[in-house]
Design a protein around this motif. Structure first.
Motif, short mmCIF file in Angstrom:
data_model
loop_
_atom_site.label_atom_id
_atom_site.label_comp_id
_atom_site.label_asym_id
_atom_site.label_seq_id
_atom_site.Cartn_x
_atom_site.Cartn_y
_atom_site.Cartn_z
N SER A 41 0.79 -1.21 -0.03
CA SER A 41 0.02 -0.06 0.24
C SER A 41 0.91 1.51 -0.03
O SER A 41 0.69 2.21 -0.69
CB SER A 41 -0.78 0.10 1.28
N GLN A 42 2.02 1.15 0.77
CA GLN A 42 2.77 2.40 0.79
C GLN A 42 3.47 2.53 -0.61
O GLN A 42 3.69 3.94 -0.94
CB GLN A 42 4.01 2.24 2.07
N ILE A 43 4.03 1.48 -0.94
CA ILE A 43 4.59 1.77 -2.39
C ILE A 43 3.54 2.40 -3.25
O ILE A 43 3.95 3.17 -4.20
CB ILE A 43 4.95 0.25 -2.91
N ALA A 44 2.24 1.57 -3.31
CA ALA A 44 1.19 2.16 -4.26
C ALA A 44 1.03 3.89 -4.01
O ALA A 44 1.00 4.59 -5.08
CB ALA A 44 -0.02 1.62 -3.96
N LYS A 45 1.10 4.39 -2.89
CA LYS A 45 1.00 5.68 -2.48
C LYS A 45 1.89 6.49 -2.80
O LYS A 45 1.88 7.68 -3.60
CB LYS A 45 0.77 5.95 -1.29
N HIS A 46 3.30 6.19 -3.14
CA HIS A 46 4.37 7.02 -3.26
C HIS A 46 5.29 6.73 -4.40
O HIS A 46 6.20 7.37 -4.68
CB HIS A 46 5.33 7.08 -2.06
N LEU A 47 5.16 5.50 -5.22
CA LEU A 47 5.76 5.33 -6.50
C LEU A 47 5.61 6.53 -7.53
O LEU A 47 4.51 6.36 -7.82
CB LEU A 47 5.67 3.69 -6.82
N LYS A 48 6.70 6.83 -8.07
CA LYS A 48 6.57 7.77 -8.94
C LYS A 48 7.08 7.05 -10.36
O LYS A 48 6.46 7.47 -11.35
CB LYS A 48 7.39 9.10 -8.81
N GLN A 49 8.06 6.39 -10.51
CA GLN A 49 8.41 5.92 -11.62
C GLN A 49 8.25 4.34 -11.73
O GLN A 49 7.83 3.77 -10.87
CB GLN A 49 10.32 5.97 -11.66
#
Ligand code: UDX
Length: 445
Positions: free
Chosen positions: A107-115
């Motif tokens: 979930s955290q990755i989904a919120k913050h991943l840009k590339q």
């Protein structure tokens, strides 16, 4: 530009894998949310005992190829791959792996991943978890550009750096359908593992489910081998055979192999007990049968529970008021890990039977205090442990116990009884010193 990856979880698997990737030349951002652990790690101190790991981490703190973070959002920028290596302890009550931390990380990755990045599961997880992670990522951020992969780890505690840098094989599961496979994930992961590819390590790409199952399949097979050899050892005792001759004969058949045939007090550690249980649960839910693995786990639990009975019998039927010296407390040597160690049920039961316990482990005396009854007296070496003891029990085959001299034992101990659950000593040498010696699956003199 240097390749950068993130490792979510600075526990055993995360830390060892990150240090090895740094050694391969990658830049690794490690995320550790436990503040105490994070501060310790930032200072180059390693909260676990693993030979060589402290030097490697300290070295790559200096090269700056290892960096520590407390938040996922700060660590995943510019990373081509994000490895999830958080804990998956057995869930209370049902034996399933607890995926709370894995799902939280997704979930955290989904919120913050840009590339674009490949989200790789390193933790041992039930079959279907990587697809579930992909689902979480898509649901929480439909615009996200990512792949998922499963890259299970086969580290042995105490040998982890060797296993990581010179593995027998690397297993990588990627998404595949009948027309296509995820080329982008394959390209990124091939690049990360390039140093191993150069040293001709087999790198096996397969679908996600096969990779997830391969991890359980390996560990459960090894556990099965151990329960089998332990039962054979008991059979040797009852029929007069010698397990050392039997395993040598069996192991020279290259289809079987000579490794993992050493009998003992029952396997422990963080993997085999957990993974056997998890595979049984997975199979039960799907309606498949895993009777072999069920028998393996049951045989091992029963073995650990009845080892204290062997000690009591060998001490003449009672340990009441007897001083029992214990050498080795960890589940195996070269680790300070006490998880699922046979020493735990054995010592609890001996104390219930009225024994006075003196124990020595080369690295785990302090850890043991948290897990064992407070009556246990901890000693600093072999002599102080065995002095005035009514019996000596060997539970872990630490190298420093190999030099133990039967002649000295005869002088130090009150009664010359040695119960060796790791078959470390020569029964004849013990007999020649007048020591009553019991080992597993080998004839007594
Ligand atoms: C295991 C697997 O080996 C590793 O590949 C996996 O990824 C994690 O689980 P580990 O738990 O560190 O590693 O220890 P391992 O060396 O495999 O030993 C496990 C248990 O089996 C120990 O309790 C050990 O004492 C016991 N054992 C092992 C035996 O009793 N006899 C043997 O011949 C080998």
């Amino acid at each position: 530009m240097a390749v950068r990856i993130a490792m979510i979880g600075g526990g055993y698997v995360g830390l060892v894998s990150a240090a090895c990737f740094a050694e391969f030349g990658l830049h690794v951002n490690i995320v550790e949310t436990n503040t105490n652990r994070l501060n310790t790690l930032k200072q180059g101190q390693i909260p676990i005992y693993e030979p060589g790991l402290d030097d490697l981490v300290q070295n790559h703190l200096k090269t700056k190829r290892l960096q520590f973070f407390d938040k996922i959002e700060e660590a995943i920028n510019e990373c081509e791959a994000i490895f999830i290596a958080v804990g998956t302890p057995p869930r209370n009550g049902d034996g399933h792996a607890d995926l709370t931390y894995v799902h939280k990380a997704a979930s955290q990755i989904a919120k913050h991943l840009k590339q674009y990045a490949v989200i790789v599961t390193k933790s041992t997880v039930p079959i279907g978890t990587s697809r579930r992670i992909a689902q979480i990522l898509r649901e929480e951020n439909p615009d996200l550009d990512f792949s998922v992969a499963s890259n299970p780890e086969f580290l042995r505690e105490g040998e982890a750096l060797k296993d990581c840098m010179k593995p027998d094989r690397v297993i990588i599961g990627i998404e595949k359908d009948k027309y296509n496979q995820d080329q982008r994930a394959q390209e990124v992961l091939s690049r990360l593992y390039q140093p191993l590819f150069q040293q001709k390590t087999p790198i096996l790409f397969m679908d996600l489910e096969s990779a997830e199952l391969a991890k359980y399949a390996s560990n459960c097979f090894l556990a099965m081998k151990l329960s089998y050899v332990n039962e054979l050892a008991d059979l040797c005792e009852l029929t007069g055979g010698n397990i050392e001759d039997v395993t040598k004969a069996v192991g020279l058949d290259h289809r079987i192999g000579k490794h993992f045939l050493q009998p003992g007090p029952g396997f422990g550690g963080s993997c085999f007990p957990k993974d056997t249980l998890a595979l049984i649960r997975i199979a039960q839910e799907t309606g498949a049968s895993t009777r072999m693995v069920e028998a393996t786990a049951q045989a091992n639990d029963a073995r650990k529970a009845n080892m204290s009975g062997r000690i009591i019998n060998f001490c003449g039927g009672s340990v009441y008021n007897k001083t029992i010296a214990i050498l080795g407390l960890t589940f195996k040597p070269n680790t300070d890990d006490m998880r699922q160690s046979a020493s735990l049920p054995i010592i609890h039961r001996l104390i219930e039977g009225g024994a006075l316990i003196k124990a020595f482990d080369p690295v785990a005396n302090e850890k043991a205090k948290e897990l064992l009854p407070k009556e246990v007296r901890y000693c600093k070496d072999i002599q102080s442990t065995t002095s005035e003891a009514d019996a000596l029990v060997i539970l872990t085959e630490w190298n420093e116990f190999r030099s133990l001299s039967p002649a000295n034992l005869k002088i130090w101990m009150k009664r010359p009884i040695v119960i060796d659950f790791r078959n470390m000593y020569d029964p004849k040498a013990m007999f020649n010193q007048g020591i009553q010696y019991y080992s597993i699956g080998r004839p007594q003199f």
